[in-house]
Design an enzyme around this catalytic site. Structure first.
Site, PDB file in Angstrom:
ATOM      1  N   TRP A 176      14.662   8.478   5.028  1.00 20.20           N
ATOM      2  CA  TRP A 176      13.448   7.691   5.215  1.00 20.20           C
ATOM      3  C   TRP A 176      12.520   7.791   4.009  1.00 20.20           C
ATOM      4  O   TRP A 176      11.310   7.944   4.183  1.00 20.20           O
ATOM      5  CB  TRP A 176      12.650   8.159   6.444  1.00 20.20           C
ATOM      6  CG  TRP A 176      13.266   7.885   7.764  1.00 20.20           C
ATOM      7  CD1 TRP A 176      13.641   8.815   8.681  1.00 20.20           C
ATOM      8  CD2 TRP A 176      13.570   6.609   8.326  1.00 20.20           C
ATOM      9  NE1 TRP A 176      14.163   8.186   9.775  1.00 20.20           N
ATOM     10  CE2 TRP A 176      14.127   6.837   9.582  1.00 20.20           C
ATOM     11  CE3 TRP A 176      13.424   5.283   7.867  1.00 20.20           C
ATOM     12  CZ2 TRP A 176      14.556   5.808  10.405  1.00 20.20           C
ATOM     13  CZ3 TRP A 176      13.840   4.257   8.680  1.00 20.20           C
ATOM     14  CH2 TRP A 176      14.399   4.525   9.934  1.00 20.20           C
ATOM     15  N   CYS A 229      -0.206  17.325  -0.336  1.00 18.87           N
ATOM     16  CA  CYS A 229       0.021  15.928  -0.757  1.00 18.87           C
ATOM     17  C   CYS A 229      -0.220  14.990   0.420  1.00 18.87           C
ATOM     18  O   CYS A 229      -0.823  13.924   0.282  1.00 18.87           O
ATOM     19  CB  CYS A 229       1.462  15.716  -1.214  1.00 18.87           C
ATOM     20  SG  CYS A 229       2.071  16.913  -2.379  1.00 18.87           S
ATOM     21  N   GLN A 285     -14.179 -16.909  27.373  1.00 19.44           N
ATOM     22  CA  GLN A 285     -14.615 -15.511  27.443  1.00 19.44           C
ATOM     23  C   GLN A 285     -13.476 -14.524  27.165  1.00 19.44           C
ATOM     24  O   GLN A 285     -13.672 -13.491  26.530  1.00 19.44           O
ATOM     25  CB  GLN A 285     -15.227 -15.217  28.817  1.00 19.44           C
ATOM     26  CG  GLN A 285     -16.581 -15.867  29.000  1.00 19.44           C
ATOM     27  CD  GLN A 285     -17.198 -15.528  30.348  1.00 19.44           C
ATOM     28  OE1 GLN A 285     -16.611 -14.825  31.149  1.00 19.44           O
ATOM     29  NE2 GLN A 285     -18.380 -16.046  30.588  1.00 19.44           N
ATOM     30  N   GLU A 302       4.064   9.995   7.752  1.00 18.82           N
ATOM     31  CA  GLU A 302       2.979  10.922   7.360  1.00 18.82           C
ATOM     32  C   GLU A 302       2.380  11.606   8.581  1.00 18.82           C
ATOM     33  O   GLU A 302       1.169  11.808   8.662  1.00 18.82           O
ATOM     34  CB  GLU A 302       1.885  10.171   6.613  1.00 18.82           C
ATOM     35  CG  GLU A 302       2.422   9.304   5.522  1.00 18.82           C
ATOM     36  CD  GLU A 302       2.200   9.904   4.171  1.00 18.82           C
ATOM     37  OE1 GLU A 302       1.528  10.935   4.072  1.00 18.82           O
ATOM     38  OE2 GLU A 302       2.742   9.337   3.212  1.00 18.82           O
ATOM     39  N   HIS A 354      15.073  16.981  10.446  1.00 19.66           N
ATOM     40  CA  HIS A 354      13.750  17.606  10.377  1.00 19.66           C
ATOM     41  C   HIS A 354      12.716  16.592   9.917  1.00 19.66           C
ATOM     42  O   HIS A 354      12.557  16.357   8.717  1.00 19.66           O
ATOM     43  CB  HIS A 354      13.778  18.824   9.440  1.00 19.66           C
ATOM     44  CG  HIS A 354      14.748  19.865   9.911  1.00 19.66           C
ATOM     45  ND1 HIS A 354      16.047  19.908   9.462  1.00 19.66           N
ATOM     46  CD2 HIS A 354      14.612  20.841  10.837  1.00 19.66           C
ATOM     47  CE1 HIS A 354      16.681  20.893  10.091  1.00 19.66           C
ATOM     48  NE2 HIS A 354      15.833  21.473  10.922  1.00 19.66           N
ATOM     49  N   LEU A 385      10.579  14.696   1.606  1.00 20.79           N
ATOM     50  CA  LEU A 385      10.294  15.814   2.512  1.00 20.79           C
ATOM     51  C   LEU A 385      11.162  15.707   3.772  1.00 20.79           C
ATOM     52  O   LEU A 385      11.856  16.655   4.138  1.00 20.79           O
ATOM     53  CB  LEU A 385       8.801  15.815   2.895  1.00 20.79           C
ATOM     54  CG  LEU A 385       8.353  16.922   3.853  1.00 20.79           C
ATOM     55  CD1 LEU A 385       8.490  18.302   3.212  1.00 20.79           C
ATOM     56  CD2 LEU A 385       6.896  16.713   4.290  1.00 20.79           C
ATOM     57  N   ARG A 399       0.834  -1.214   0.000  1.00 15.00           N
ATOM     58  CA  ARG A 399       0.000   0.000   0.000  1.00 15.00           C
ATOM     59  C   ARG A 399       0.864   1.258   0.000  1.00 15.00           C
ATOM     60  O   ARG A 399       0.542   2.245  -0.675  1.00 15.00           O
ATOM     61  CB  ARG A 399      -0.954  -0.020   1.201  1.00 15.00           C
ATOM     62  CG  ARG A 399      -2.137   0.928   1.077  1.00 15.00           C
ATOM     63  CD  ARG A 399      -1.841   2.312   1.666  1.00 15.00           C
ATOM     64  NE  ARG A 399      -1.339   2.187   3.005  1.00 15.00           N
ATOM     65  CZ  ARG A 399      -0.361   2.940   3.515  1.00 15.00           C
ATOM     66  NH1 ARG A 399       0.217   3.885   2.805  1.00 15.00           N
ATOM     67  NH2 ARG A 399       0.078   2.740   4.751  1.00 15.00           N
TER      68      ARG A 399
HETATM   69  C1  LIG Z   1       9.402   3.295   6.858  1.00 14.76           C
HETATM   70  C2  LIG Z   1       9.281   4.775   6.717  1.00 14.76           C
HETATM   71  C3  LIG Z   1       8.995   5.334   5.466  1.00 14.76           C
HETATM   72  C4  LIG Z   1       8.914   6.724   5.323  1.00 14.76           C
HETATM   73  N1  LIG Z   1       8.681   7.268   4.074  1.00 14.76           N
HETATM   74  C5  LIG Z   1       8.798   8.617   3.907  1.00 14.76           C
HETATM   75  C6  LIG Z   1       8.732   9.191   2.587  1.00 14.76           C
HETATM   76  O1  LIG Z   1       8.473   8.503   1.593  1.00 14.76           O
HETATM   77  N2  LIG Z   1       8.950  10.521   2.435  1.00 14.76           N
HETATM   78  C7  LIG Z   1       9.218  11.335   3.506  1.00 14.76           C
HETATM   79  O2  LIG Z   1       9.418  12.537   3.306  1.00 14.76           O
HETATM   80  N3  LIG Z   1       9.276  10.818   4.774  1.00 14.76           N
HETATM   81  C8  LIG Z   1       9.077   9.494   4.988  1.00 14.76           C
HETATM   82  N4  LIG Z   1       9.163   8.943   6.262  1.00 14.76           N
HETATM   83  C9  LIG Z   1       9.510   9.830   7.377  1.00 14.76           C
HETATM   84  C10 LIG Z   1       8.389  10.032   8.373  1.00 14.76           C
HETATM   85  O3  LIG Z   1       7.394  10.853   7.824  1.00 14.76           O
HETATM   86  C11 LIG Z   1       9.013  10.593   9.663  1.00 14.76           C
HETATM   87  O4  LIG Z   1       9.718   9.517  10.277  1.00 14.76           O
HETATM   88  C12 LIG Z   1       7.978  11.167  10.602  1.00 14.76           C
HETATM   89  O5  LIG Z   1       7.426  12.348  10.081  1.00 14.76           O
HETATM   90  C13 LIG Z   1       8.573  11.478  11.991  1.00 14.76           C
HETATM   91  O6  LIG Z   1       9.775  12.171  11.872  1.00 14.76           O
HETATM   92  P1  LIG Z   1      11.058  11.657  12.708  1.00 14.76           P
HETATM   93  O7  LIG Z   1      11.242  10.202  12.423  1.00 14.76           O
HETATM   94  O8  LIG Z   1      12.187  12.557  12.383  1.00 14.76           O
HETATM   95  O9  LIG Z   1      10.662  11.791  14.216  1.00 14.76           O
HETATM   96  P2  LIG Z   1      10.748  13.119  15.117  1.00 14.76           P
HETATM   97  O10 LIG Z   1      10.088  14.259  14.436  1.00 14.76           O
HETATM   98  O11 LIG Z   1      12.167  13.288  15.568  1.00 14.76           O
HETATM   99  O12 LIG Z   1       9.854  12.705  16.367  1.00 14.76           O
HETATM  100  C14 LIG Z   1      10.350  11.902  17.446  1.00 14.76           C
HETATM  101  C15 LIG Z   1       9.261  11.850  18.525  1.00 14.76           C
HETATM  102  O13 LIG Z   1       9.010  13.176  19.010  1.00 14.76           O
HETATM  103  C16 LIG Z   1       7.614  13.469  18.917  1.00 14.76           C
HETATM  104  N5  LIG Z   1       7.440  14.905  18.644  1.00 14.76           N
HETATM  105  C17 LIG Z   1       7.993  15.649  17.662  1.00 14.76           C
HETATM  106  N6  LIG Z   1       7.566  16.915  17.722  1.00 14.76           N
HETATM  107  C18 LIG Z   1       6.689  16.976  18.760  1.00 14.76           C
HETATM  108  C19 LIG Z   1       5.896  18.008  19.342  1.00 14.76           C
HETATM  109  N7  LIG Z   1       5.857  19.243  18.828  1.00 14.76           N
HETATM  110  N8  LIG Z   1       5.145  17.713  20.425  1.00 14.76           N
HETATM  111  C20 LIG Z   1       5.124  16.453  20.945  1.00 14.76           C
HETATM  112  N9  LIG Z   1       5.862  15.444  20.454  1.00 14.76           N
HETATM  113  C21 LIG Z   1       6.620  15.692  19.368  1.00 14.76           C
HETATM  114  C22 LIG Z   1       7.110  12.595  17.790  1.00 14.76           C
HETATM  115  O14 LIG Z   1       5.712  12.356  17.902  1.00 14.76           O
HETATM  116  C23 LIG Z   1       7.924  11.322  17.978  1.00 14.76           C
HETATM  117  O15 LIG Z   1       7.315  10.502  18.952  1.00 14.76           O
HETATM  118  C24 LIG Z   1       9.150   7.557   6.446  1.00 14.76           C
HETATM  119  C25 LIG Z   1       9.399   6.976   7.701  1.00 14.76           C
HETATM  120  C26 LIG Z   1       9.454   5.608   7.843  1.00 14.76           C
HETATM  121  C27 LIG Z   1       9.751   5.024   9.208  1.00 14.76           C
END
Ligand SMILES: Cc1cc2nc3c(=O)[nH]c(=O)nc-3n(C[C@H](O)[C@H](O)[C@H](O)COP(=O)(O)OP(=O)(O)OC[C@H]3O[C@@H](n4cnc5c(N)ncnc54)[C@H](O)[C@@H]3O)c2cc1C
Length: 394
Positions: free
Chosen positions: A171, A248, A289, A373, A145, A140, A99
């Site tokens: 990622w 998007c 149960q 996302e 970030h 993105l 998906r």
């Molecule tokens: C398998 C996989 C595929 C992906 N594919 C794509 C892709 O195709 N394109 C793309 O651009 N990205 C992609 N991503 C990236 C994904 O969107 C990010 O991992 C996600 O947005 C979180 O960012 P981060 O991992 O940097 O976590 P961080 O932003 O560092 O967050 C770490 C923790 O802090 C928390 N946090 C952050 N800010 C706050 C706040 N203001 N208040 C409270 N808590 C907060 C978060 O909820 C999380 O629990 C992918 C990720 C994975 C794992």
């Protein structure tokens, strides 16, 4: 591991089929049949090997899973949003990685080219992406970030007759096999702009991300830009700012809301069947149960989520769905799916941890789906901001 027969029977406790049109039911059946025939027999082995089944790119194009809501003149399906949702539900019932491939291609690559691109960009890229001849990815997230994409440090500079792109994305789903990347970067004025980068451009590489315990049948990688020369005609002419990528993401999150529900339905169906077959203490375990509590709660949550995504689909079709409504549905489906996967895994006892059944694979996949996302926390904060009018992000 021998190829398995897919015995899936879709739960429909509130007769929701009656809310669907004939065409929507036909779309769902055709994707369900595809998953039974082409995905279920092979997906466990690919996931175990952490290998992307590359053949699905052409197959998903052939069955219309790439850009189903894009107009037919560009190779899309010209379908409504409930049909699109049902497609994502069925694909993720097979595997979240499958998906994801379709979500990225349709919502994160084709949608921005269609919505923000020039007519030349639409003509050049959309038909090839729709047919599966080309695979796309969406850049993105950066190493520093993730939840805060506005802080991105990837840059585009105007070099007269072309643009120069520098930075890195992390990622990125589909990256290792993609011919085309939709990339978001800051211009010299600090504004976010989107542009199309093609494999083969000098200085552009896509190293694979290894060691994932989740979405193992989906290819993930980095996008590295080292002074990449990008033709000026590859920039999206009409969109600036974070609303570009967020537009998007709304489409993709909508698809995930249906998709995660598909994974939940598969876990429930597997657990229900197992509960009627497995005997302990001279009784089928479904007669205990404690196991009935698990199953009853699963079907209740699935039914509530089915109603939520169906209503969201109606609002999408009418152009009235808000990003916050989409966040709520994405978050809810991921949460119930992860909980159902965990309970289903326990219901199967030791067998639940093996690849004989799909549950553990879904459970591990859902850890990515609940994170990408927009994380579970971030979607909660979006709902919180929407109802209070107060921003808790910063
Ligand atoms: C398998 C996989 C595929 C992906 N594919 C794509 C892709 O195709 N394109 C793309 O651009 N990205 C992609 N991503 C990236 C994904 O969107 C990010 O991992 C996600 O947005 C979180 O960012 P981060 O991992 O940097 O976590 P961080 O932003 O560092 O967050 C770490 C923790 O802090 C928390 N946090 C952050 N800010 C706050 C706040 N203001 N208040 C409270 N808590 C907060 C978060 O909820 C999380 O629990 C992918 C990720 C994975 C794992």
């Amino acid at each position: 591991m021998a190829a398995k027969t897919d015995l899936f029977q879709s739960p429909d406790y509130y007769l929701l089929d009656e809310l669907l049109t004939e065409e929507q039911r036909m779309v769902r059946e055709s994707i369900r049949n595809y998953v039974k025939k082409e995905i279920s027999p092979i997906i466990e082995e690919y996931a175990q090997r952490a290998e992307f089944p590359r053949q699905i790119v052409q197959q998903l194009g052939d069955i219309g899973c790439f850009g189903p809501t894009i107009p037919t003149q560009y190779g899309g399906g010209g379908m409504d949003y409930i049909s699109y949702g049902l497609m994502m539900q069925e694909l993720e019932r097979g595997d979240s990685g499958v998906r994801s491939t379709a979500s990225v291609q349709g919502s994160l690559v084709m949608f921005p080219i269609y919505a923000y691109g020039s007519e030349e960009q639409r003509q050049k890229y959309l038909p090839k992406l729709a047919s599966g001849e080309w695979l796309g990815c969406f850049g993105l997230t950066e190493p520093d970030h993730g939840s805060n994409p506005a802080g991105m440090v990837t840059t585009i500079k105007d070099a007269g007759d072309h643009l120069v792109l520098n930075g890195a994305k992390m990622w990125i789903s589909n990256a290792p096999f993609a011919q085309v990347a939709v990339v978001w970067a800051k211009n010299e004025a600090g504004e976010i702009q989107g542009l199309i980068v093609e494999r083969g451009m000098e200085g552009f590489t896509t190293p694979t991300t290894h060691g994932k315990w989740s979405l193992r049948a989906s290819a993930t990688g980095e996008l590295v830009f080292d002074h990449v020369k990008v033709p000026k005609e590859n920039i999206f002419p009409t969109i600036k700012g974070l609303k570009g990528p967020l537009g998007c993401l709304s489409k993709a999150r909508y698809g995930i809301a249906w998709g995660a529900l598909g994974a939940a339905m598969d876990c429930y169906d597997t657990a229900l069947r197992y509960s009627k077959e497995r005997v302990q203490f001279d009784r089928r375990i479904g007669g205990f149960q404690l196991q009935q509590k698990k199953l009853a709660e699963m079907i209740t949550e699935i039914t509530k989520a089915q109603l939520l995504v169906w209503r969201l689909g109606v609002l999408m079709n009418e152009g009235r769905a808000t990003p916050a409504q989409i966040s709520m549905a994405k978050r809810n489906s991921c949460e119930i799916a992860a909980n159902i996967a965990r309970d289903a895994r326990q219901l199967l006892g030791g067998m639940g941890i093996t690849g004989e059944y799909s549950i553990m694979r879904h459970m591990m996949n859902l850890e990515s789906v609940i994170t990408y996302e927009g994380t579970h926390d971030i979607h909660l904060l979006i709902t919180g901001m929407d109802v209070t009018g107060l921003n808790a992000f910063k």
